[in-house]
Scaffold this active site. Structure first.
Site, short mmCIF file in Angstrom:
data_model
loop_
_atom_site.label_atom_id
_atom_site.label_comp_id
_atom_site.label_asym_id
_atom_site.label_seq_id
_atom_site.Cartn_x
_atom_site.Cartn_y
_atom_site.Cartn_z
N GLU A 105 52.77 50.38 -30.22
CA GLU A 105 52.00 50.63 -28.98
C GLU A 105 50.58 51.11 -29.30
OE1 GLU A 105 54.10 53.16 -26.26
OE2 GLU A 105 56.05 52.31 -26.76
N GLU A 151 61.58 57.62 -27.73
CA GLU A 151 61.10 59.00 -27.66
C GLU A 151 62.22 60.04 -27.55
OE1 GLU A 151 58.15 59.00 -24.53
OE2 GLU A 151 57.17 57.24 -25.37
O1 G3I Z 1 55.77 49.82 -10.07
C1 G3I Z 1 55.24 50.92 -9.31
C2 G3I Z 1 54.59 50.38 -8.05
O2 G3I Z 1 55.59 49.80 -7.21
C3 G3I Z 1 53.90 51.53 -7.31
O3 G3I Z 1 53.23 51.03 -6.19
C4 G3I Z 1 52.90 52.16 -8.27
C5 G3I Z 1 52.15 53.31 -7.63
O4 G3I Z 1 52.98 54.43 -7.61
O5 G3I Z 1 53.60 52.69 -9.42
C6 G3I Z 1 54.19 51.63 -10.15
O6 G3I Z 1 54.87 52.18 -11.26
C7 G3I Z 1 53.97 52.60 -12.30
C8 G3I Z 1 54.34 51.83 -13.58
O7 G3I Z 1 53.57 52.30 -14.70
C9 G3I Z 1 54.11 50.34 -13.40
O8 G3I Z 1 52.78 50.08 -13.17
C10 G3I Z 1 54.21 54.08 -12.54
O9 G3I Z 1 53.73 54.78 -11.41
C11 G3I Z 1 53.45 54.53 -13.79
O10 G3I Z 1 53.79 55.88 -14.10
C12 G3I Z 1 53.87 53.68 -14.97
O11 G3I Z 1 53.10 54.08 -16.09
C13 G3I Z 1 53.61 53.57 -17.32
C14 G3I Z 1 53.97 54.76 -18.22
O12 G3I Z 1 54.53 54.24 -19.44
C15 G3I Z 1 54.93 55.71 -17.58
O13 G3I Z 1 56.19 55.32 -17.73
C16 G3I Z 1 52.48 52.81 -18.03
O14 G3I Z 1 52.13 51.66 -17.29
C17 G3I Z 1 52.93 52.39 -19.43
O15 G3I Z 1 51.83 51.89 -20.17
C18 G3I Z 1 53.48 53.60 -20.19
O16 G3I Z 1 54.00 53.13 -21.39
C19 G3I Z 1 54.65 54.14 -22.20
C20 G3I Z 1 55.73 53.41 -22.97
O17 G3I Z 1 56.61 52.81 -22.05
C21 G3I Z 1 56.45 54.37 -23.90
N1 G3I Z 1 55.48 55.01 -24.81
C22 G3I Z 1 54.42 55.71 -24.10
C23 G3I Z 1 53.66 54.75 -23.20
C24 G3I Z 1 52.54 55.48 -22.50
O18 G3I Z 1 53.05 56.46 -21.63
#
Ligand code: G3I
Length: 672
Positions: free
Chosen positions: A598, A492
């Site tokens: 994705e 991105e």
């Molecule tokens: O691992 C922590 C955990 O320790 C904590 O307790 C919990 C609650 O705060 O958060 C957990 O981290 C979360 C992580 O996913 C793992 O589950 C983050 O808050 C959450 O923001 C994160 O979301 C991910 C998102 O990217 C943001 O980065 C989604 O699962 C994931 O599907 C999404 O994937 C992205 C691709 O990497 C790039 N393209 C877009 C796509 C959608 O945003």
């Protein structure tokens, strides 16, 4: 994974690439197969071959199709590629060490028994505190309001709304704070107002006289300075607003017993459907408003259950059991207050166990159909699926249905390397163990992104970022290069409005960070397939106006890029299929490969149906299959249970692991 020998049949309908793959341990004898389910690797007897299908016991063993074709792009105007300076020694940040190495899990705490899993060292890593608000900030007084208006609005003709008599506040934990919000507009009219984010258990109630009251009892966990913001909305011009923050200083009371001790609660556990005969895992945790960790007791453990403390987080209790009969399993759990053992809370947690037959899938597995085309069809694996109640079913169903897997979150920087010198490899190691067991190839995601970066990188000096970036790429590639076939090197890089996203990487290195990252990835993983991954580029958007000149410039610089990842996070009423086809072709015309990385297709209730969703999945797959350069299609997850867009059910299996029309649409298109 190393591609050691390649002969490409250029006949489009065959489009197969016969590879000799060297797995990590040894070169396997290679015998090419340009048709049929062979993946070009004769690894008969290889432990990686999936056993008979536990989901569909009578299904034949399956193998993925031939490996995707790969080949460096033809560079129209080769310039001497700029060689990277060697990585610094010593490294800019502490390198991974033996004390980061995961170890075998030798306790009954996972849902998986078919391949072995590892766990990180027992080290508690607290989320890094972001730079907070200081005493000086508080003493300075209430911050000025932030005025916002639409472009071109003349604020000199209209005074902004404000709150009469508002000031910073100070209170002892355990006391109740009430703050009156009286919005005023000197031009007359009554402004509206809304709180931006309420602290836990705080309220913002209407007094039905034009004012509202903020009420909050801060507790032990709130000691310090908390900002609280309310937005006033101009009565005449709703886009003309004043965001007013107050700072609330919460002190520890002289007598802590004046803070009420609230009963703990057992945290809710999402509904899960599991399969009879599989280990089911529940990580049980309590929470307490007084910011203490309640202990957790399982009052009605299922037969044969084990109950163990988590090896790092003492507040988590790990319950594991194997349901032997179908039905709803109710488990009563109690949380006991850390300070007052007589203070407890209970919750009944239910898990639905269904027999193996309930998950049998008709027709051929998608991976077998894809394999016959030398095509890769896959998904993104949720983090730590093996610690989840349905982890065994998740692993088996995905393992036997697909032949390529991405790390949804397991390789992101904030997880892998949360503090300088601290590395958490276990989850990515386990994903690779999954892939080897079911003979998937692995899609490494992402190397460099602007999100999910640890605080220590977000706050690193700009001058240090190039080396931090290169070192992280190298560390990922050195550890996983033999097992990861494809990398999202840059994720991105383009801003939504077009142009380069102003990430910390761009701010530090300009657009060159992209070329530098790809060169480092090539140096560190000479055989990796290196992608630039982006969203909203599969149809004409401001981003595509930046994408193609960027690709041209990279090719002119001989940047070692092999392809473009089209994320394709779309909705069930998507209809820009012609533009998708055209943009895929534009990338192919550059000699680059195309990966759908994705794909998920969200359903807005009342607007679209599961049939609309199925049509979109089939159309995207069709476009990819008809584009010789399109090498793989990956769904961002596979069961709605763990989708990041879960509330819109965007995937091909529902939360109970039942196939949706979209699954059958993919199966039908692949079988054509
Ligand atoms: O691992 C922590 C955990 O320790 C904590 O307790 C919990 C609650 O705060 O958060 C957990 O981290 C979360 C992580 O996913 C793992 O589950 C983050 O808050 C959450 O923001 C994160 O979301 C991910 C998102 O990217 C943001 O980065 C989604 O699962 C994931 O599907 C999404 O994937 C992205 C691709 O990497 C790039 N393209 C877009 C796509 C959608 O945003």
């Amino acid at each position: 994974m190393h591609l050691v020998g390649v002969s490409i049949s250029t006949m489009p309908q065959l489009r197969t690439l016969v590879l000799c793959l060297s797995m990590t341990t040894a070169l396997t004898a290679c015998s090419g197969s340009s048709s049929g389910g062979g993946d070009g690797v004769t690894n008969a007897g290889d432990s990686n071959q999936p056993t008979t299908d536990p989901v569909n016991p009578d299904a034949p063993d399956v193998n993925p199709g031939d490996e995707p074709t790969a080949g460096p792009p033809v560079n129209p105007n080769p310039e001497p590629p700029a060689a990277l300076a060697p990585l610094p020694n010593p490294a800019t940040s502490e390198s991974p060490g033996f004390d980061d190495e995961p170890s075998n899990i030798n306790r009954p705490v996972t849902a998986i028994t078919r391949y072995f899993l590892v766990e990180n060292p027992a080290r508690r890593i607290e989320p890094q505190p972001t730079l907070g608000i200081t005493e000086t900030d508080f003493a300075t007084g209430m911050p000025p309001a932030v005025i916002t208006a639409e472009n071109g609005f003349d604020t000199s003709t209209n005074s902004a709304p404000y709150f009469d008599g508002l000031t910073n506040q100070e209170i002892d934990a355990g006391q109740v704070l009430n703050v009156l919000y009286k919005p005023v507009d000197d031009d007359g009219g009554l402004p509206g107002m809304f709180p931006n984010e309420l602290p836990e258990s705080a309220t913002f109630t209407d007094n039905f006289d034009g004012t509202k009251t903020f009420s909050w009892m801060p507790l032990q966990g709130d000691i310090g300075i908390t900002p609280f913001t309310v937005t006033a909305v101009d009565g005449d011009v709703p886009s003309y607003r004043a965001e007013q923050t107050i700072l609330i200083k919460v002190n520890a009371p002289a007598d802590p017993s004046t803070i009420p001790n609230f009963p703990p609660v057992v945290n809710e556990v999402r509904e899960h459907t599991v399969r009879v005969g599989d280990p089911v895992l529940l990580e049980l945790k309590g929470s307490d408003r007084n910011s203490t960790y309640p202990s957790v007791e399982v009052l009605t453990p299922p037969p044969g259950a084990t109950v163990l403390p988590h090896y790092i987080f003492e507040e988590i209790t790990v319950l594991r059991f194997i349901p032997e009969t179908p039905g709803v399993i109710n488990i009563d759990v109690l949380a006991r207050d850390a300070d007052d053992p007589n203070l407890t809370g209970t919750r009944t947690i239910s898990v639905t166990a269904e027999p193996k037959e309930a998950f049998a899938l008709p027709g051929e597995r998608l991976r077998a159909l894809a394999g016959e085309r030398g095509f890769r069809l896959g998904f993104a694996a949720v983090q730590e699926f093996y610690y989840r109640p349905d982890g065994a079913l998740y692993s088996d169903l995905a393992g036997l249905e697909f032949n390529i897997v991405s790390a949804e979150n397991s390789m992101k920087w904030d997880y892998i390397n949360p503090e300088p010198g601290t590395f958490r490899w276990a989850d990515a190691d386990n994903l690779i163990a999954f892939a080897k067991h079911y003979n998937h190839i692995v899609h490494g995601h992402p190397m460099i992104w602007h999100r999910q970066l640890p605080i220590w990188i977000r706050e690193a000096p700009e001058a240090s970022l190039e080396m931090h970036m290169r070192e992280f790429i190298d560390r990922l590639a050195v550890r996983y290069g033999d097992d990861v076939a494809i990398w999202d090197v840059i994720n991105e890089p383009i801003a939504d409005e077009g142009g380069f996203r102003r990430s910390i990487w761009y701010n530090a290195m300009g657009e060159d960070y992209i070329d530098i990252a790809f060169r480092q990835a090539r140096d560190s993983d000479p055989d990796g397939i290196l992608l630039l991954n982006e969203y909203d580029i599969a149809w004409d958007t401001p981003k595509t106006e930046t994408l193609f000149p960027l690709l041209d410039s990279l090719l002119l610089k001989s940047t070692p890029i092999d392809g473009v990842g089209f994320q394709l996070h779309i909705d069930a009423n998507f209809d820009k299929f012609d533009e998708v086809e055209a943009n895929f072709q534009k990338v192919a015309d550059l000699g680059l490969d195309i990966y759908v990385t994705e794909l998920d297709v969200a359903i807005t209730a009342g607007v679209a149906t599961e049939e609309d969703q199925a049509t979109v999945y089939a159309r995207i797959l069709d476009i990819c299959l008809n584009q010789p350069r399109c090498k793989a299609l990956q769904i961002w997850g596979f069961t709605d249970q763990y989708s990041w867009r879960r509330d819109q059910n965007p995937l091909v299996f529902d939360s109970a692991y039942k196939p949706k029309p979209a699954y059958f649409a993919l199966q039908e298109r692949l079988a054509q």
